[in-house]
Design an enzyme around this catalytic site. Structure first.
Site, PDB file in Angstrom:
ATOM      1  N   THR A 173       1.110  -1.257  -0.142  1.00  0.00           N
ATOM      2  CA  THR A 173       0.007   0.192  -0.308  1.00  0.00           C
ATOM      3  C   THR A 173       1.041   1.312   0.550  1.00  0.00           C
ATOM      4  OG1 THR A 173       0.258  -0.144   2.054  1.00  0.00           O
ATOM      5  CG2 THR A 173      -1.844  -1.059   0.877  1.00  0.00           C
ATOM      6  N   GLU A 174       0.139   2.000  -0.255  1.00  0.00           N
ATOM      7  CA  GLU A 174       1.040   3.426  -1.427  1.00  0.00           C
ATOM      8  C   GLU A 174       0.963   4.595  -0.365  1.00  0.00           C
ATOM      9  OE1 GLU A 174       1.086   4.089  -5.068  1.00  0.00           O
ATOM     10  OE2 GLU A 174       2.345   1.775  -4.877  1.00  0.00           O
ATOM     11  N   ALA A 176      -2.833   5.849   2.407  1.00  0.00           N
ATOM     12  CA  ALA A 176      -3.619   6.058   3.528  1.00  0.00           C
ATOM     13  C   ALA A 176      -5.280   5.038   2.645  1.00  0.00           C
ATOM     14  CB  ALA A 176      -4.879   6.848   4.821  1.00  0.00           C
ATOM     15  N   GLY A 198       0.136  -6.146   8.805  1.00  0.00           N
ATOM     16  CA  GLY A 198       0.099  -4.561   9.322  1.00  0.00           C
ATOM     17  C   GLY A 198      -0.183  -4.531  11.025  1.00  0.00           C
ATOM     18  N   ASP A 200      -4.047  -3.236  13.360  1.00  0.00           N
ATOM     19  CA  ASP A 200      -5.621  -3.368  13.700  1.00  0.00           C
ATOM     20  C   ASP A 200      -5.629  -2.409  12.872  1.00  0.00           C
ATOM     21  OD1 ASP A 200      -5.356  -4.934  16.173  1.00  0.00           O
ATOM     22  OD2 ASP A 200      -5.323  -3.293  16.775  1.00  0.00           O
ATOM     23  N   GLY A 201      -4.901  -0.975  12.846  1.00  0.00           N
ATOM     24  CA  GLY A 201      -6.134  -0.672  11.350  1.00  0.00           C
ATOM     25  C   GLY A 201      -5.996  -1.172   9.996  1.00  0.00           C
ATOM     26  N   GLU A 205      -8.533  -1.353   7.419  1.00  0.00           N
ATOM     27  CA  GLU A 205      -9.408  -1.608   6.055  1.00  0.00           C
ATOM     28  C   GLU A 205      -9.739  -2.050   5.190  1.00  0.00           C
ATOM     29  OE1 GLU A 205      -6.115   1.164   2.708  1.00  0.00           O
ATOM     30  OE2 GLU A 205      -5.641   1.163   4.805  1.00  0.00           O
ATOM     31  N   SER A 243       0.674  -1.896  16.336  1.00  0.00           N
ATOM     32  CA  SER A 243       1.895  -1.458  16.947  1.00  0.00           C
ATOM     33  C   SER A 243       1.216  -2.044  17.615  1.00  0.00           C
ATOM     34  CB  SER A 243       1.066   0.185  17.117  1.00  0.00           C
ATOM     35  OG  SER A 243       1.881   0.880  16.390  1.00  0.00           O
TER      36      SER A 243
END
Length: 530
Positions: A173-174, A176, A198, A200-201, A205, A243
């Site tokens: 991904t580049e 948001a 990645g 949770d965000g 997505e 995180s």
């Protein structure tokens, strides 16, 4: 006519070699087991066995012919062997604390025909595992967490996928919502699952892109709170590289990339509830873990200004938010989930093959058929609570993470069609600290007079200033200065200038504060299982 029953393939047993030692290797298709036992010299009572290892066929990652090392063969001092043949079996090794690793053993055969026979039998057994993915679409977030998503995938995950014969189309991904936008256009029919590398965000997505795509193809308006969403047949897998990795930790039990990759390879599945969030009949977001107002909303909002700190920004923002000790006034209304078995305080965590989720899901489906999917927004049995709150949290799973091994609600279930609503009323700073510390211990974190917990199917929240002013927007600037003065008079200790908090929705902030949440029971199927 009598039904025809296909017999299980015959038991396969041979004496093979592993590292100069002879083993009796057995493949039992009826019991779906591969086992090998070390053979020792004959004793008076016969042949003795030691060093037994048993592996379920469902936990074999791959089987392939081994490359023969000439030097190694000569050092083995093979007898009666003109040309050695070998095959390698990779399988799951269960470690401590839910950690998985890929074990490997090479079996040496004296004859080529025997080696081919074993390879054919084992591969036939693996081909019967039809739920395993063959082609995956992988999205990698190179900026999340410690910015090691791409490195984690290339070094730890890609080799395992390759060994298991899984083809993967990788998209880095580049910007948001790159993955979300891409999912609206990609051909999903050729993939067995989607993997996000990645935090949770990134998972949120991909989730929004996939559910949005399915509703679009089904011509369903997700802005309608009473609409029954179409279920997604494609599965989502998570390789943790963020995180907190809350969703991964709460479903698998650990945020370890190799463990998650092995779950994905085996095709493990876990249904997961999805909640939809609306404001004035306008769709805002989907949530699968935490929807938090007050403390956790302030922590997230404060951490956005310190992203350069990495995961430590949450600790810094949390400490700062705790010192400010904000509370917020408003009204919470909810409908209890009466079909659910158990309660948030029964100390029965959700596990693989959970009985509570199975029975609750069955009862919910029956209730939905009776009321044509409209029971969620019936006007009956609403409970209203007004007050001043330190935190308002709605969780669809335990929200466990390394910082909080038990999570916000240890007994929350993944697929029972409900959410646990936790209300923390205004209290002293010391009492609130005691409540926070309970998240890291084995004691009941709800055992305080200022903490209430309910298992709900819907809930609504309206801030106090929304009750007093009929505004069409949640913009704080629309609220008069008189209202600011009143808030600060009521709360002089912190000299606050905020009318309300922000909602923390799976690690992302929501601009609106007056919201409505309902568990849509979209039965997400993850390539994960605890």
């Amino acid at each position: 006519m009598q039904p025809e029953y296909l017999p299980f393939p015959a038991l396969l047993c041979s004496v093979l070699s592993i590292s100069r030692q002879h083993y009796e290797v057995t493949l039992d298709p009826g019991r779906a087991l591969l086992s090998w036992r070390k053979l020792r010299p004959r004793s008076v009572k016969g042949r003795t066995r030691a060093g037994s290892v048993t592996v379920p066929l469902t936990e074999i990652v791959s089987v392939e012919e081994a490359e023969i090392d000439g030097k190694y063969c000569n050092s083995m001092k093979w007898q009666h062997m003109c040309k050695p043949h070998a095959f390698t079996v990779r399988y799951i090794k269960r470690m401590k604390k839910h950690r998985w690793r890929c074990g490997e053993v090479t079996f040496w055969c004296s004859e080529e025909q025997m080696c081919c026979h074993w390879l054919q039998a084992l591969n036939d057994a693996l081909n019967q595992q039809t739920h395993r993915p063959k082609h995956l679409l992988v999205y990698i977030n190179p900026y999340g967490g410690c910015k090691k998503g791409k490195q984690i995938y290339e070094k730890k995950v890609a080799p395992l996928f390759s060994a298991a014969g899984i083809a993967a189309d990788v998209v880095v991904t580049e910007y948001a919502n790159h993955a979300r936008d891409n999912l609206y256009d990609v051909n999903l029919e050729k993939y067995d699952g989607i993997v996000c590398v990645g935090g949770d965000g990134m998972f949120s997505e991909v989730l929004h892109g996939l559910i949005g795509r399915v509703q679009k193809d089904s011509h369903i308006d997700h802005n309608n709170p009473s609409a029954c969403l179409s279920r997604c047949s494609i599965r989502i897998g998570i390789v943790p590289a963020g995180s907190t990795d809350c969703v991964c930790y709460a479903t698998v039990g650990i945020n370890d990339p190799v463990t998650s990759a092995l779950h994905i390879i085996l095709g493990d599945c876990q249904p997961l509830d999805v909640c939809s969030i609306h404001h004035k009949k306008n769709f805002l977001k989907y949530s699968v873990s935490l929807l938090g107002y007050g403390f956790y909303g302030d922590v997230l909002k404060g951490s956005e200004n310190n992203r350069w700190l990495g995961p430590a920004r949450y600790d810094f923002s949390g400490f700062k938010t705790f010192l400010t000790h904000h509370w917020y006034e408003g009204t919470v209304s909810f409908q209890p989930a009466k079909w659910v078995i158990g309660s948030p305080r029964d100390n029965k965590p959700c596990t693989s093959g959970c009985h509570v989720c199975r029975q609750s899901s069955k009862q919910l489906q029956e209730l939905q058929k009776e009321q044509n999917c409209r029971f969620e927004h019936s006007e009956e049995e609403w409970t209203t609570i007004k007050g001043k709150f330190m935190a308002i949290n709605a969780v669809s799973l335990s929200c466990a993470c390394p910082r909080s091994p038990k999570g916000l609600s240890p007994a929350a279930h993944l697929a029972d069609g409900s959410a646990d609503l936790i209300l923390v009323r205004k209290c002293s700073r010391l009492n609130f600290l005691r409540h926070l510390i309970r998240h890291t211990s084995k004691k009941d974190q709800f055992e305080f007079p200022f903490v209430e917990v309910y298992r709900v199917k819907n809930f609504q929240f309206t801030p106090k200033h929304f009750e007093e002013y009929d505004t069409e927007s949640t913009d704080i600037g629309n609220v008069s200065k008189k209202n600011f003065a009143q808030i600060c008079t009521d709360h002089p200790s912190c000299v606050c200038s905020h009318v309300n908090s922000s909602w923390n929705c799976d690690g992302e902030t929501l601009d609106q504060t007056a919201i409505e949440m309902s568990d849509k029971k979209v039965k997400r199927r993850l390539l994960l299982m605890t």
